[in-house]
Design a protein around this motif. Sequence first.
Motif, PDB file in Angstrom:
ATOM      1  N   GLY A   1       0.805  -1.216   0.000  1.00  0.00           N
ATOM      2  CA  GLY A   1       0.000   0.000   0.000  1.00  0.00           C
ATOM      3  C   GLY A   1       0.839   1.267   0.000  1.00  0.00           C
ATOM      4  N   GLU A   2       2.011   1.226   0.636  1.00  0.00           N
ATOM      5  CA  GLU A   2       2.901   2.386   0.643  1.00  0.00           C
ATOM      6  C   GLU A   2       3.379   2.704  -0.769  1.00  0.00           C
ATOM      7  OE1 GLU A   2       3.626   4.283   3.159  1.00  0.00           O
ATOM      8  OE2 GLU A   2       2.892   3.103   4.858  1.00  0.00           O
ATOM      9  N   ARG A   3       3.706   1.675  -1.521  1.00  0.00           N
ATOM     10  CA  ARG A   3       4.217   1.892  -2.870  1.00  0.00           C
ATOM     11  C   ARG A   3       3.088   2.257  -3.839  1.00  0.00           C
ATOM     12  NH1 ARG A   3       7.269  -1.710  -0.222  1.00  0.00           N
ATOM     13  NH2 ARG A   3       5.967  -3.536  -0.650  1.00  0.00           N
ATOM     14  N   ARG A   4       1.900   1.692  -3.616  1.00  0.00           N
ATOM     15  CA  ARG A   4       0.756   2.114  -4.447  1.00  0.00           C
ATOM     16  C   ARG A   4       0.453   3.586  -4.217  1.00  0.00           C
ATOM     17  NH1 ARG A   4      -1.327  -3.208  -3.171  1.00  0.00           N
ATOM     18  NH2 ARG A   4      -2.464  -2.374  -1.369  1.00  0.00           N
ATOM     19  N   ARG A   5       0.521   4.023  -2.978  1.00  0.00           N
ATOM     20  CA  ARG A   5       0.274   5.433  -2.685  1.00  0.00           C
ATOM     21  C   ARG A   5       1.325   6.315  -3.356  1.00  0.00           C
ATOM     22  NH1 ARG A   5       0.591   8.175   3.339  1.00  0.00           N
ATOM     23  NH2 ARG A   5       0.360  10.326   2.668  1.00  0.00           N
ATOM     24  N   PHE A   6       2.587   5.894  -3.319  1.00  0.00           N
ATOM     25  CA  PHE A   6       3.655   6.648  -3.978  1.00  0.00           C
ATOM     26  C   PHE A   6       3.348   6.798  -5.471  1.00  0.00           C
ATOM     27  CE2 PHE A   6       7.520   6.214  -6.587  1.00  0.00           C
ATOM     28  CZ  PHE A   6       8.185   7.376  -6.238  1.00  0.00           C
ATOM     29  N   MET A   7       2.964   5.699  -6.122  1.00  0.00           N
ATOM     30  CA  MET A   7       2.644   5.764  -7.548  1.00  0.00           C
ATOM     31  C   MET A   7       1.469   6.692  -7.817  1.00  0.00           C
ATOM     32  SD  MET A   7       3.057   1.956  -9.229  1.00  0.00           S
ATOM     33  CE  MET A   7       2.027   1.109  -8.022  1.00  0.00           C
ATOM     34  N   ASP A   8       0.404   6.538  -7.046  1.00  0.00           N
ATOM     35  CA  ASP A   8      -0.812   7.289  -7.322  1.00  0.00           C
ATOM     36  C   ASP A   8      -0.636   8.780  -7.063  1.00  0.00           C
ATOM     37  OD1 ASP A   8      -2.028   4.979  -8.096  1.00  0.00           O
ATOM     38  OD2 ASP A   8      -3.130   4.659  -6.227  1.00  0.00           O
ATOM     39  N   GLU A   9       0.104   9.147  -6.026  1.00  0.00           N
ATOM     40  CA  GLU A   9       0.343  10.574  -5.776  1.00  0.00           C
ATOM     41  C   GLU A   9       1.206  11.177  -6.876  1.00  0.00           C
ATOM     42  OE1 GLU A   9       1.854  11.168  -1.847  1.00  0.00           O
ATOM     43  OE2 GLU A   9      -0.128  10.943  -0.918  1.00  0.00           O
ATOM     44  N   LEU A  10       2.196  10.432  -7.355  1.00  0.00           N
ATOM     45  CA  LEU A  10       3.052  10.944  -8.429  1.00  0.00           C
ATOM     46  C   LEU A  10       2.276  11.002  -9.750  1.00  0.00           C
ATOM     47  CD1 LEU A  10       5.792  12.004  -9.167  1.00  0.00           C
ATOM     48  CD2 LEU A  10       6.637   9.654  -9.350  1.00  0.00           C
ATOM     49  N   CYS A  11       1.434  10.009  -9.996  1.00  0.00           N
ATOM     50  CA  CYS A  11       0.579  10.055 -11.195  1.00  0.00           C
ATOM     51  C   CYS A  11      -0.333  11.274 -11.160  1.00  0.00           C
ATOM     52  CB  CYS A  11      -0.260   8.786 -11.286  1.00  0.00           C
ATOM     53  SG  CYS A  11       0.607   7.310 -11.865  1.00  0.00           S
ATOM     54  N   THR A  12      -0.909  11.556  -9.994  1.00  0.00           N
ATOM     55  CA  THR A  12      -1.826  12.682  -9.867  1.00  0.00           C
ATOM     56  C   THR A  12      -1.091  14.006  -9.995  1.00  0.00           C
ATOM     57  OG1 THR A  12      -3.240  11.346  -8.422  1.00  0.00           O
ATOM     58  CG2 THR A  12      -3.610  13.728  -8.415  1.00  0.00           C
ATOM     59  N   ALA A  13       0.154  14.066  -9.515  1.00  0.00           N
ATOM     60  CA  ALA A  13       0.947  15.280  -9.709  1.00  0.00           C
ATOM     61  C   ALA A  13       1.169  15.548 -11.191  1.00  0.00           C
ATOM     62  CB  ALA A  13       2.294  15.153  -8.988  1.00  0.00           C
ATOM     63  N   ARG A  14       1.343  14.489 -11.976  1.00  0.00           N
ATOM     64  CA  ARG A  14       1.541  14.656 -13.417  1.00  0.00           C
ATOM     65  C   ARG A  14       0.224  14.885 -14.154  1.00  0.00           C
ATOM     66  NH1 ARG A  14       5.536  11.054 -16.572  1.00  0.00           N
ATOM     67  NH2 ARG A  14       3.961   9.409 -16.399  1.00  0.00           N
ATOM     68  N   LEU A  15      -0.854  14.311 -13.647  1.00  0.00           N
ATOM     69  CA  LEU A  15      -2.155  14.399 -14.303  1.00  0.00           C
ATOM     70  C   LEU A  15      -3.223  14.627 -13.231  1.00  0.00           C
ATOM     71  CD1 LEU A  15      -3.482  14.058 -17.156  1.00  0.00           C
ATOM     72  CD2 LEU A  15      -3.967  11.695 -16.472  1.00  0.00           C
ATOM     73  N   PRO A  16      -3.462  15.882 -12.832  1.00  0.00           N
ATOM     74  CA  PRO A  16      -4.370  16.159 -11.708  1.00  0.00           C
ATOM     75  C   PRO A  16      -5.768  15.562 -11.870  1.00  0.00           C
ATOM     76  CG  PRO A  16      -3.099  18.120 -12.235  1.00  0.00           C
ATOM     77  CD  PRO A  16      -2.800  17.114 -13.309  1.00  0.00           C
ATOM     78  N   ARG A  17      -6.264  15.428 -13.092  1.00  0.00           N
ATOM     79  CA  ARG A  17      -7.614  14.880 -13.255  1.00  0.00           C
ATOM     80  C   ARG A  17      -7.706  13.423 -12.800  1.00  0.00           C
ATOM     81  NH1 ARG A  17      -8.363  11.475 -17.498  1.00  0.00           N
ATOM     82  NH2 ARG A  17      -6.790  11.425 -19.169  1.00  0.00           N
ATOM     83  N   LEU A  18      -6.555  12.774 -12.592  1.00  0.00           N
ATOM     84  CA  LEU A  18      -6.576  11.398 -12.122  1.00  0.00           C
ATOM     85  C   LEU A  18      -7.152  11.302 -10.708  1.00  0.00           C
ATOM     86  CD1 LEU A  18      -5.724   8.595 -13.238  1.00  0.00           C
ATOM     87  CD2 LEU A  18      -3.646   8.818 -11.870  1.00  0.00           C
ATOM     88  N   ALA A  19      -7.146  12.393  -9.959  1.00  0.00           N
ATOM     89  CA  ALA A  19      -7.735  12.370  -8.617  1.00  0.00           C
ATOM     90  C   ALA A  19      -9.202  11.972  -8.675  1.00  0.00           C
ATOM     91  CB  ALA A  19      -7.581  13.735  -7.954  1.00  0.00           C
TER      92      ALA A  19
END
Length: 429
Positions: free
Chosen positions: A130-148
């Motif tokens: 879960g820690e690594r999934r969170r790292f991926m998802d936060e970085l993905c959202t930083a690159r593509l805010p609509r992913l939130a």
Amino acid sequence: MFIRALSLRDFRSWEYADLELSPGRTVFLGSNGNGKTNLLEAIGYLATLGSHRVATEAPLIRTGTARARIGATVVNAGRELRIDVELNQGSANRAQINRSPVRRTREILGILQTVLFAPEDLALVRGDPGERRRFMDELCTARLPRLAAVRSDYDRVLRQRSALLKTAGRQARSKTDLTTLDVWDGHLAAHAAVLLAERLRLVHDLAPYLAQSYASIAPESQPAAIAYRSAALPPDFLDPARPPQPDDTEALEAIVLRELAAARPKELERGVCLVGPHRDELELMLGNSPAKGFASHGESWSFALALRLGAFDLLRATGAEPVLLLDDVFAELDRRRRAALAAVAVGAEQVLITAAVPEDVPDELAAVALRVETADGPDGRISRLAAEDRADGAARDFDVGEGQNDAVTHAAPEPACDSVPGSTESRAP
């Protein structure tokens, strides 16, 4: 990108604070427990709508108060935007952009980008998936805010589908139950495909930056690599060297639907959703071995640091350089890792650092130092900037370079956010 002003009201140990900041490097000095990390946590919250320390928002609101407010003025390529968030006990959070209410708090995402390195980052290597999934998802959202919004929709569908699985598994399975499950399968696959496509794109783009960062930190170690792991996806999708394809989302949706159909008997038996991004993993490799369980303590720190530095370089390559937040990490690192982190920090547009003593900060990060202390308040200890800082400007424990900060101000509390009528969102996922 840099933060020109930061304001807090009843956030953690801070009753109120108004800080004027500038590009360059700023160090917040103070003993443990004085509230230094809370400042960086507040900034990180504005960038991600989450805390790097806790999973819920209740601890972020100062004891004895009903709400906390965080605001910042962000300058990016000469354009200035003000963002504010109000965290409420027992009701929806609210947000503003340039003092105008927005319908959903997640609309502020992307205005401020940060990369934070903290002692908690060791969990990226040694913690659960879960820690690594969170790292991926936060970085993905930083690159593509609509992913939130996609992440929020996926979590909502996942909860509803899981509840239906539990109900259908306990009762005789009617045709209506299974038809309803088919509908939720379609919703889950659609959201999962978008999230999977962005995660795979991230791993492909991040992999070379990660490898380069790790090699610079630990050149004597085996090479570091990352890969996406999913029991649902075929091997060709999981190769980090595979470039993203235009039709990936459509193909991934079909794969998830197929895997959901195959897993349905087991899901009904167990009452849980067994297919989807919530089951996947970011695998960290050293040579031919997984870092978790095989890496030494030093190698684990190096990998965690390389992940953050790689994320910083990746975001910087896209245009807007993120604000670098270094939370009391230099005391945890040996000489080589301190030097590698300092080399990146020197070139960043804005770096905010916390440290217990000046000696913890490398000499090459000469900076303004602001002292943080605590005082007794009616509901416990309250953080504040030291008296000499408020009276005379920033305490100059380090040499002040051109363009560095030279002022900190405190003002009487004032609301950072107005209410947003009709807002029902408490936070982005």
